[in-house]
Motif scaffolding. Structure first.
Motif, short mmCIF file in Angstrom:
data_model
loop_
_atom_site.label_atom_id
_atom_site.label_comp_id
_atom_site.label_asym_id
_atom_site.label_seq_id
_atom_site.Cartn_x
_atom_site.Cartn_y
_atom_site.Cartn_z
N GLY A 149 0.80 -1.22 0.00
CA GLY A 149 0.00 0.00 0.00
C GLY A 149 0.83 1.27 0.00
O GLY A 149 0.28 2.37 0.10
N TRP A 150 2.19 1.12 -0.11
CA TRP A 150 3.04 2.32 -0.14
C TRP A 150 2.66 3.24 -1.28
O TRP A 150 2.46 4.44 -1.09
CB TRP A 150 4.51 1.90 -0.26
N ASN A 151 2.54 2.68 -2.49
CA ASN A 151 2.22 3.51 -3.66
C ASN A 151 0.87 4.20 -3.52
O ASN A 151 0.72 5.39 -3.83
CB ASN A 151 2.26 2.67 -4.94
N SER A 152 -0.14 3.44 -3.07
CA SER A 152 -1.48 4.03 -2.95
C SER A 152 -1.52 5.06 -1.81
O SER A 152 -2.29 6.04 -1.88
CB SER A 152 -2.53 2.94 -2.72
N THR A 153 -0.72 4.85 -0.76
CA THR A 153 -0.67 5.83 0.32
C THR A 153 -0.04 7.14 -0.16
O THR A 153 -0.56 8.23 0.11
CB THR A 153 0.13 5.28 1.52
N ILE A 154 1.07 7.02 -0.88
CA ILE A 154 1.70 8.22 -1.44
C ILE A 154 0.77 8.90 -2.43
O ILE A 154 0.66 10.13 -2.48
CB ILE A 154 3.04 7.85 -2.14
N LEU A 155 0.06 8.08 -3.22
CA LEU A 155 -0.91 8.61 -4.19
C LEU A 155 -2.01 9.40 -3.50
O LEU A 155 -2.51 10.38 -4.05
CB LEU A 155 -1.52 7.45 -4.99
N ARG A 156 -2.37 9.00 -2.29
CA ARG A 156 -3.36 9.73 -1.51
C ARG A 156 -2.76 10.92 -0.79
O ARG A 156 -3.32 12.03 -0.79
CB ARG A 156 -4.02 8.80 -0.49
N GLU A 157 -1.62 10.72 -0.14
CA GLU A 157 -1.06 11.75 0.74
C GLU A 157 -0.53 12.96 -0.01
O GLU A 157 -0.65 14.09 0.48
CB GLU A 157 0.05 11.15 1.61
N ILE A 158 0.09 12.75 -1.17
CA ILE A 158 0.66 13.89 -1.89
C ILE A 158 -0.43 14.87 -2.34
O ILE A 158 -0.33 16.07 -2.05
CB ILE A 158 1.51 13.41 -3.10
N PRO A 159 -1.50 14.41 -3.03
CA PRO A 159 -2.58 15.36 -3.36
C PRO A 159 -3.20 16.00 -2.12
O PRO A 159 -3.52 17.19 -2.12
CB PRO A 159 -3.60 14.50 -4.11
N PHE A 160 -3.38 15.19 -1.06
CA PHE A 160 -3.98 15.71 0.17
C PHE A 160 -3.15 16.85 0.75
O PHE A 160 -3.65 17.93 1.05
CB PHE A 160 -4.11 14.59 1.20
N THR A 161 -1.86 16.60 0.89
CA THR A 161 -1.01 17.60 1.53
C THR A 161 -0.76 18.81 0.62
O THR A 161 -0.55 19.92 1.11
CB THR A 161 0.32 16.95 1.98
N MET A 162 -0.82 18.59 -0.71
CA MET A 162 -0.66 19.71 -1.63
C MET A 162 -1.88 20.63 -1.64
O MET A 162 -1.81 21.77 -2.09
CB MET A 162 -0.38 19.19 -3.05
N ILE A 163 -3.01 20.12 -1.14
CA ILE A 163 -4.20 20.95 -0.95
C ILE A 163 -4.19 21.57 0.44
O ILE A 163 -4.39 22.78 0.60
CB ILE A 163 -5.49 20.12 -1.14
N GLN A 164 -3.91 20.72 1.45
CA GLN A 164 -4.05 21.16 2.83
C GLN A 164 -3.07 22.25 3.24
O GLN A 164 -3.49 23.29 3.77
CB GLN A 164 -3.89 19.97 3.78
N PHE A 165 -1.78 22.05 3.00
CA PHE A 165 -0.81 22.97 3.58
C PHE A 165 -0.70 24.32 2.88
O PHE A 165 -0.59 25.35 3.55
CB PHE A 165 0.55 22.28 3.75
N PRO A 166 -0.74 24.40 1.54
CA PRO A 166 -0.81 25.73 0.94
C PRO A 166 -2.07 26.49 1.37
O PRO A 166 -2.01 27.70 1.61
CB PRO A 166 -0.84 25.42 -0.57
N LEU A 167 -3.20 25.76 1.49
CA LEU A 167 -4.43 26.41 1.95
C LEU A 167 -4.29 26.85 3.40
O LEU A 167 -4.70 27.97 3.77
CB LEU A 167 -5.61 25.44 1.79
N TYR A 168 -3.70 26.01 4.23
CA TYR A 168 -3.48 26.35 5.63
C TYR A 168 -2.59 27.58 5.78
O TYR A 168 -2.90 28.51 6.54
CB TYR A 168 -2.85 25.15 6.34
#
Length: 278
Positions: A149-168
């Protein structure tokens, strides 16, 4: 980043990660069971909603610390070389990759336990599932099973964090420019809640895919699994658990980033008064 700044990020991140996982673990369990094949009641229902807590707590502080040390370092070193949003996206993405070195093994153990999967000794505990993943002879074994699940986790986390932290960061910037005051615990919590909720809702399909891969009995490719899920369960399955996930991460974002800002400001204040963290 100097040694003092490194320690402040390390300690603040650890506090933030541990506080969030302890506070919202039951909601995470409900989300996992909603997303697991067979649905909520087939995977444990309301029973044992703290199953898997041990693996989450053990990993929460080091994974969060790795994230913030990487994030704060890259954010500082790239702020004059890249546009602000791009700098935050790059720093957050690198931070997530570093954090996942710890988070992925803990996540797979935690989710197998939450869903009631049986490990070594015919027990559904974190330790039993950890031993199962390490000893499994069906094509995995050793550390390979812990990074399923490493690939799918990275696939989820990168888009998530690229939305969350610039917005934050943008919300913090707008708030401080409005009232001319530094970010407090409450302000950081509210900014983190809004940013986390938006990012969580947008990336729920990726989270569902990641959960199914981690819970699958054998290794399976992302494309093959997505096709199977869509064929057998319909497209609506990719929004399974969107409510609990959004609520959990929105509230979790408030605690995670609020605690980080609080710990960071307290430690910085201590350093200013004493000159050191030693």
């Amino acid at each position: 980043m100097d040694n003092t700044s490194f320690l402040i990020s390390l300690i603040s991140g650890g506090c933030a990660g541990t506080s969030t996982d302890l506070a919202f673990f039951p909601i995470d369990t409900l989300k996992t069971r909603l997303q697991a094949k067979g649905g909520f009641f087939a995977n444990g229902g309301w029973h044992g909603i703290y199953k898997g807590l041990g693996s989450a707590v053990v990993a929460s502080a080091p994974s969060a610390s790795l994230f913030f040390v990487t994030y704060d370092t890259l954010k500082t070193t790239t702020k004059d070389k890249l546009p602000q949003t791009a700098s935050h996206m790059l720093a957050a993405s690198a931070g997530e990759i570093a954090a996942c070195l710890v988070r992925v093994p803990a996540e797979i153990v935690k989710q197998r336990t939450q869903a009631g999967h049986i490990g070594v000794g015919n027990k559904a505990t974190s330790w039993a599932n950890l031993k199962y993943l390490l000893l499994n002879k069906s094509g995995e074994g050793t550390l390979r099973g812990l990074y399923r699940g490493w690939n799918s986790t990275i696939l989820r986390e990168i888009p998530f964090t690229m939305i969350q932290f610039p917005l934050y960061e943008k919300l913090k910037q707008l708030w401080t420019s409005y009232d001319k005051k530094s970010i407090s615990l409450l302000k950081g919590a509210l900014c983190g809640s809004v940013a986390g909720g938006i990012a969580a809702a947008a990336t729920t399909p990726l989270d569902v895919i990641k959960t199914r891969i981690m819970l699958h009995k054998e290794r399976v490719g992302v494309v093959a699994l997505v096709r199977q899920m869509a064929h057998e369960e319909g497209l609506g399955v990719f929004l399974s658990g969107v409510g609990p996930r959004t609520a959990w991460i929105s509230a979790g974002g408030a605690i995670f980033l609020g605690c980080y800002e609080l710990a960071h400001s307290v430690l910085e204040g201590y350093v200013k008064r004493s000159g050191t963290l030693q």
